[in-house]
Design a protein around this motif. Structure first.
Motif, PDB file in Angstrom:
ATOM      1  N   SER A 267       0.721  -1.164  -0.037  1.00  0.00           N
ATOM      2  CA  SER A 267       0.047  -0.077  -0.112  1.00  0.00           C
ATOM      3  C   SER A 267       0.899   1.337   0.070  1.00  0.00           C
ATOM      4  O   SER A 267       0.652   2.089  -0.656  1.00  0.00           O
ATOM      5  N   LEU A 268       1.796   1.497   1.014  1.00  0.00           N
ATOM      6  CA  LEU A 268       2.683   2.295   0.967  1.00  0.00           C
ATOM      7  C   LEU A 268       3.702   2.674  -0.469  1.00  0.00           C
ATOM      8  O   LEU A 268       3.839   3.626  -0.958  1.00  0.00           O
ATOM      9  N   ALA A 269       4.081   1.661  -0.890  1.00  0.00           N
ATOM     10  CA  ALA A 269       4.676   1.676  -2.403  1.00  0.00           C
ATOM     11  C   ALA A 269       3.601   2.336  -3.211  1.00  0.00           C
ATOM     12  O   ALA A 269       4.115   3.119  -4.065  1.00  0.00           O
ATOM     13  N   ARG A 270       2.455   1.733  -3.343  1.00  0.00           N
ATOM     14  CA  ARG A 270       1.505   2.120  -4.605  1.00  0.00           C
ATOM     15  C   ARG A 270       1.268   3.786  -4.163  1.00  0.00           C
ATOM     16  O   ARG A 270       1.367   4.522  -5.201  1.00  0.00           O
ATOM     17  N   LEU A 271       0.923   4.039  -3.091  1.00  0.00           N
ATOM     18  CA  LEU A 271       0.856   5.472  -2.561  1.00  0.00           C
ATOM     19  C   LEU A 271       1.764   6.436  -2.914  1.00  0.00           C
ATOM     20  O   LEU A 271       1.600   7.530  -3.189  1.00  0.00           O
ATOM     21  N   SER A 272       2.863   5.802  -2.605  1.00  0.00           N
ATOM     22  CA  SER A 272       4.231   6.881  -2.585  1.00  0.00           C
ATOM     23  C   SER A 272       5.079   7.053  -3.864  1.00  0.00           C
ATOM     24  O   SER A 272       5.704   7.860  -4.038  1.00  0.00           O
ATOM     25  N   GLY A 273       4.724   5.971  -4.699  1.00  0.00           N
ATOM     26  CA  GLY A 273       5.533   5.884  -5.887  1.00  0.00           C
ATOM     27  C   GLY A 273       6.699   5.374  -5.585  1.00  0.00           C
ATOM     28  O   GLY A 273       7.650   5.017  -6.749  1.00  0.00           O
ATOM     29  N   HIS A 274       7.303   4.701  -4.412  1.00  0.00           N
ATOM     30  CA  HIS A 274       8.495   4.163  -4.301  1.00  0.00           C
ATOM     31  C   HIS A 274       8.325   2.649  -4.456  1.00  0.00           C
ATOM     32  O   HIS A 274       7.243   2.176  -4.404  1.00  0.00           O
ATOM     33  N   GLY A 275       9.725   2.071  -4.776  1.00  0.00           N
ATOM     34  CA  GLY A 275       9.319   0.627  -5.034  1.00  0.00           C
ATOM     35  C   GLY A 275       9.134  -0.117  -3.534  1.00  0.00           C
ATOM     36  O   GLY A 275       9.433   0.255  -2.442  1.00  0.00           O
ATOM     37  N   ASP A 276       8.758  -1.356  -3.715  1.00  0.00           N
ATOM     38  CA  ASP A 276       8.689  -2.307  -2.738  1.00  0.00           C
ATOM     39  C   ASP A 276       9.757  -2.507  -1.758  1.00  0.00           C
ATOM     40  O   ASP A 276       9.819  -2.339  -0.601  1.00  0.00           O
ATOM     41  N   ASP A 277      10.885  -2.711  -2.576  1.00  0.00           N
ATOM     42  CA  ASP A 277      12.188  -2.891  -1.783  1.00  0.00           C
ATOM     43  C   ASP A 277      12.413  -1.804  -0.879  1.00  0.00           C
ATOM     44  O   ASP A 277      13.035  -1.686   0.271  1.00  0.00           O
ATOM     45  N   GLU A 278      12.491  -0.580  -1.470  1.00  0.00           N
ATOM     46  CA  GLU A 278      12.879   0.687  -0.780  1.00  0.00           C
ATOM     47  C   GLU A 278      11.619   0.834   0.429  1.00  0.00           C
ATOM     48  O   GLU A 278      12.097   1.429   1.637  1.00  0.00           O
ATOM     49  N   VAL A 279      10.568   0.601   0.351  1.00  0.00           N
ATOM     50  CA  VAL A 279       9.539   0.871   1.360  1.00  0.00           C
ATOM     51  C   VAL A 279      10.077  -0.306   2.355  1.00  0.00           C
ATOM     52  O   VAL A 279       9.907   0.034   3.645  1.00  0.00           O
TER      53      VAL A 279
END
Length: 379
Positions: A267-279
């Motif tokens: 969810s945070l990756a989708r909302l923020s535009g950051h990658g899953d690994d970064e999140v």
């Protein structure tokens, strides 16, 4: 000569005898080696019997032809638009029926007739779509229960839109193995909406408004679906939540406190535009600036950041404790409540109330797990 004698006799024979004779003629037509003029005369006689005033005669024809794969098209069409008792043996049998006729039947036929169509083997994707679009509730439930049928996600969504509060549709849908996670979520959401009218929800025992109780049930079902989902399924669920405006701070906090990190990360990756690994890395260092950057990019208000950071830090502290998952979640919720003043929780409205509810839910889930363990030891 035999067929001509039959036609002369049948016009004056009693009803029961005509029905028996009609069935016998249909079976002879299907399974005897009739050729040339005999075949033509038998077909003409059967066509004549389609107009017999006695329903029993036409029922006998439907029963006889229902066991055959191929029959003359004009006879098939006439029987299919006759009474249900005449048409159902054909719809439920092995008879090959043009898809256009089946679609017409679904659009105009009775519930019984539509249910028989929906239960046929080898239903095409387009026929399944037509059933989902226009057929009655019982036919849609029958289609979903038909394990031999391929149904697209779009068609499943249409059924949920039309009959999402039906227990039969819900049960049939949830038993299928090919239902995308987002469609399961749509079904559970529609079904829980119907709970707002349940006496226990409307009763005096509940201090909260029915819509609040329903929203809680919907968020719990979302978390439940995400627990054992694959990475691809979770991404699909998250996309559905975002597009349908169901992604909320309350849901994200529930995911954090209950330790549903696959849903939280995606969810945070989708909302923020950051990658899953970064999140994932940001969640691994909750006290650092990277998590705050992710939370800001995800659109979460600044006043909630400390709450999410402390929640993740608390999970890191309890992660290796030798207790069940829900006992850990209860500790996390308790930690956040204990820091209520420091975290400014009293200013967070629904999130403050949610923490206390999650603490109670975790305590009950932990107790259930404990009792189950004790009972297994006794057994």
């Amino acid at each position: 000569m035999i067929i001509k004698s039959f036609l002369n006799w049948v016009q004056h024979a009693p009803s029961g005898s005509r029905a028996l004779a009609a069935g016998a003629l249909a079976r002879a037509f299907l399974y005897s080696d009739l050729e040339g003029s005999e075949y033509d005369e038998a077909e003409a006689a059967l066509t004549f019997l389609l107009d017999d005033r006695d329903l029993a005669v036409r029922v006998a024809l439907g029963d006889a032809f229902g066991s055959a794969e191929v029959i003359p098209q004009h006879i098939l069409s006439a029987l299919l638009v006759d009474e249900d008792v005449v048409a159902l043996p054909l719809l439920s049998g092995a008879t090959i029926i043009p898809e256009s006729e089946l679609i017409d039947l679904v659009a105009t036929g009775s519930a019984q007739r539509c249910g028989a169509v929906a239960s046929r083997p080898n239903i095409s994707v387009s026929l399944a779509a037509a059933i989902c679009e226009v057929a009655c509730e019982s036919a849609c439930a029958a289609l979903l229960s038909n394990s031999k049928t391929e149904i697209t996600a779009t068609s499943m969504e249409r059924v949920v839109e039309r009959f999402g509060d039906s227990r039969d549709v819900k049960d049939a849908l949830m038993l299928r193995e090919d239902v995308p996670l987002q469609v399961r979520h749509m079904m559970l959401r529609r079904y829980t909406e119907s709970l707002s009218r349940h006496p226990q929800v409307l009763g005096a025992r509940n201090m909260r408004a029915p819509e609040q109780l329903v929203a809680d049930a919907q968020d719990r079902s979302t978390i439940s679906l995400a627990w054992s989902a694959s990475e691809k399924e979770v991404h699909g669920l998250v996309e559905h939540l975002v597009v349908s405006a169901q992604m909320t701070s309350v849901l994200l906090l529930r995911a954090a406190v209950t330790g549903c990190f696959n849903l939280l990360t995606s969810s945070l990756a989708r909302l923020s535009g950051h990658g899953d690994d970064e999140v994932f890395d940001a969640l691994g260092t909750p006290d650092g600036p990277s998590l705050r950057r992710v939370l800001s990019a995800a659109g979460l208000p600044d006043r909630t950041h400390a709450l999410f950071q402390e929640c993740i830090s608390s999970w890191q502290r309890v992660e290796n404790m030798q207790i069940d998952h829900w006992a850990k979640s209860r500790i996390v919720a308790g930690d956040l409540i204990a820091l209520e003043d420091n975290l400014g929780i009293e200013d967070l409205g629904d999130l403050q109330d949610l923490l206390h509810r999650l603490s109670n839910e975790a305590a009950r889930e932990s107790a259930r797990a404990h009792v189950a363990e004790m009972l297994s030891d006794v057994a």
